[in-house]
Scaffold this motif. Structure first.
Motif, PDB file in Angstrom:
ATOM      1  N   LEU A  22      50.848  41.957  40.995  1.00 47.09           N
ATOM      2  CA  LEU A  22      52.074  41.939  40.220  1.00 47.09           C
ATOM      3  C   LEU A  22      53.342  42.261  41.069  1.00 47.09           C
ATOM      4  CD1 LEU A  22      52.616  42.063  37.091  1.00 47.09           C
ATOM      5  CD2 LEU A  22      52.317  44.473  37.206  1.00 47.09           C
ATOM      6  N   GLN A  23      53.336  43.102  42.049  1.00 43.54           N
ATOM      7  CA  GLN A  23      54.435  43.264  43.080  1.00 43.54           C
ATOM      8  C   GLN A  23      54.764  41.737  43.779  1.00 43.54           C
ATOM      9  OE1 GLN A  23      52.961  46.343  45.543  1.00 43.54           O
ATOM     10  NE2 GLN A  23      53.534  47.811  44.321  1.00 43.54           N
ATOM     11  N   GLN A  24      53.631  40.892  44.247  1.00 40.21           N
ATOM     12  CA  GLN A  24      54.109  39.866  44.602  1.00 40.21           C
ATOM     13  C   GLN A  24      54.680  39.128  43.815  1.00 40.21           C
ATOM     14  OE1 GLN A  24      50.666  37.594  46.924  1.00 40.21           O
ATOM     15  NE2 GLN A  24      49.649  39.657  47.237  1.00 40.21           N
ATOM     16  N   LEU A  25      54.369  39.049  42.284  1.00 36.03           N
ATOM     17  CA  LEU A  25      54.843  38.099  41.603  1.00 36.03           C
ATOM     18  C   LEU A  25      56.427  38.579  41.247  1.00 36.03           C
ATOM     19  CD1 LEU A  25      52.021  37.790  38.809  1.00 36.03           C
ATOM     20  CD2 LEU A  25      53.048  35.987  40.246  1.00 36.03           C
ATOM     21  N   GLU A  26      56.691  39.943  41.298  1.00 39.02           N
ATOM     22  CA  GLU A  26      58.002  40.375  41.001  1.00 39.02           C
ATOM     23  C   GLU A  26      58.980  39.816  42.292  1.00 39.02           C
ATOM     24  OE1 GLU A  26      57.348  44.564  40.473  1.00 39.02           O
ATOM     25  OE2 GLU A  26      56.656  44.120  38.519  1.00 39.02           O
ATOM     26  N   GLY A  76      51.163  43.481  32.992  1.00 42.85           N
ATOM     27  CA  GLY A  76      49.869  44.013  33.544  1.00 42.85           C
ATOM     28  C   GLY A  76      50.168  45.299  34.482  1.00 42.85           C
ATOM     29  N   PRO A  77      48.870  45.487  34.975  1.00 45.79           N
ATOM     30  CA  PRO A  77      47.566  45.196  34.537  1.00 45.79           C
ATOM     31  C   PRO A  77      47.065  45.397  33.354  1.00 45.79           C
ATOM     32  CG  PRO A  77      47.577  46.799  36.661  1.00 45.79           C
ATOM     33  CD  PRO A  77      49.116  46.707  35.997  1.00 45.79           C
ATOM     34  N   VAL A  78      46.388  44.807  32.488  1.00 43.32           N
ATOM     35  CA  VAL A  78      45.929  44.933  31.412  1.00 43.32           C
ATOM     36  C   VAL A  78      44.235  45.037  31.530  1.00 43.32           C
ATOM     37  CG1 VAL A  78      45.462  43.812  29.117  1.00 43.32           C
ATOM     38  CG2 VAL A  78      47.618  43.661  30.267  1.00 43.32           C
ATOM     39  N   LYS A  79      43.589  46.357  31.225  1.00 42.31           N
ATOM     40  CA  LYS A  79      42.246  46.366  31.410  1.00 42.31           C
ATOM     41  C   LYS A  79      41.450  45.854  30.328  1.00 42.31           C
ATOM     42  CE  LYS A  79      39.155  50.004  33.118  1.00 42.31           C
ATOM     43  NZ  LYS A  79      37.817  49.538  32.374  1.00 42.31           N
ATOM     44  N   THR A  80      40.402  45.021  30.664  1.00 42.26           N
ATOM     45  CA  THR A  80      39.445  44.564  29.546  1.00 42.26           C
ATOM     46  C   THR A  80      38.100  44.791  30.256  1.00 42.26           C
ATOM     47  OG1 THR A  80      39.152  42.485  30.228  1.00 42.26           O
ATOM     48  CG2 THR A  80      41.022  42.867  28.766  1.00 42.26           C
TER      49      THR A  80
END
Length: 93
Positions: A22-26, A76-80
């Motif tokens: 997520l940090q890399q995407l940001e 995210g992160p979305v936990k499933t």
């Protein structure tokens, strides 16, 4: 009419890895490149592309994120039960 959406996702086993991605995407990393490299889902080979699906087709927490979260912004992160997802909604109707 049932609502539909299209999304990309990256599935990983650990929340820390999801946070790192997520940090890399940001910082501007390419979602599809990261999906191909890191996703444990078979969709990773297609850059995480899940195609179009209907509301209710996915597990509830994933479904909720896709149908309530922002469009074109990593969620995210979305936990499933499958692990931790980073999701990018392409569109929804």
């Amino acid at each position: 009419m049932a609502k539909t959406a299209s999304a990309l996702h990256i599935l990983v086993k650990h929340e820390a890895k999801a946070q790192e991605l997520l940090q890399q995407l940001e910082k501007g990393a390419n979602f599809q490149t990261l999906a191909k490299k890191h996703s444990t889902c078979p969709s990773g080979k297609k850059g995480g592309h899940l195609g179009e699906f209907r509301k209710g087709d996915m597990v509830p927490t994933f479904d909720k994120a896709v149908f309530t979260g922002p469009i074109l912004k990593p969620i995210g992160p979305v936990k499933t039960k499958f692990g931790f997802h980073i999701i990018k909604v392409l569109y929804r109707t």
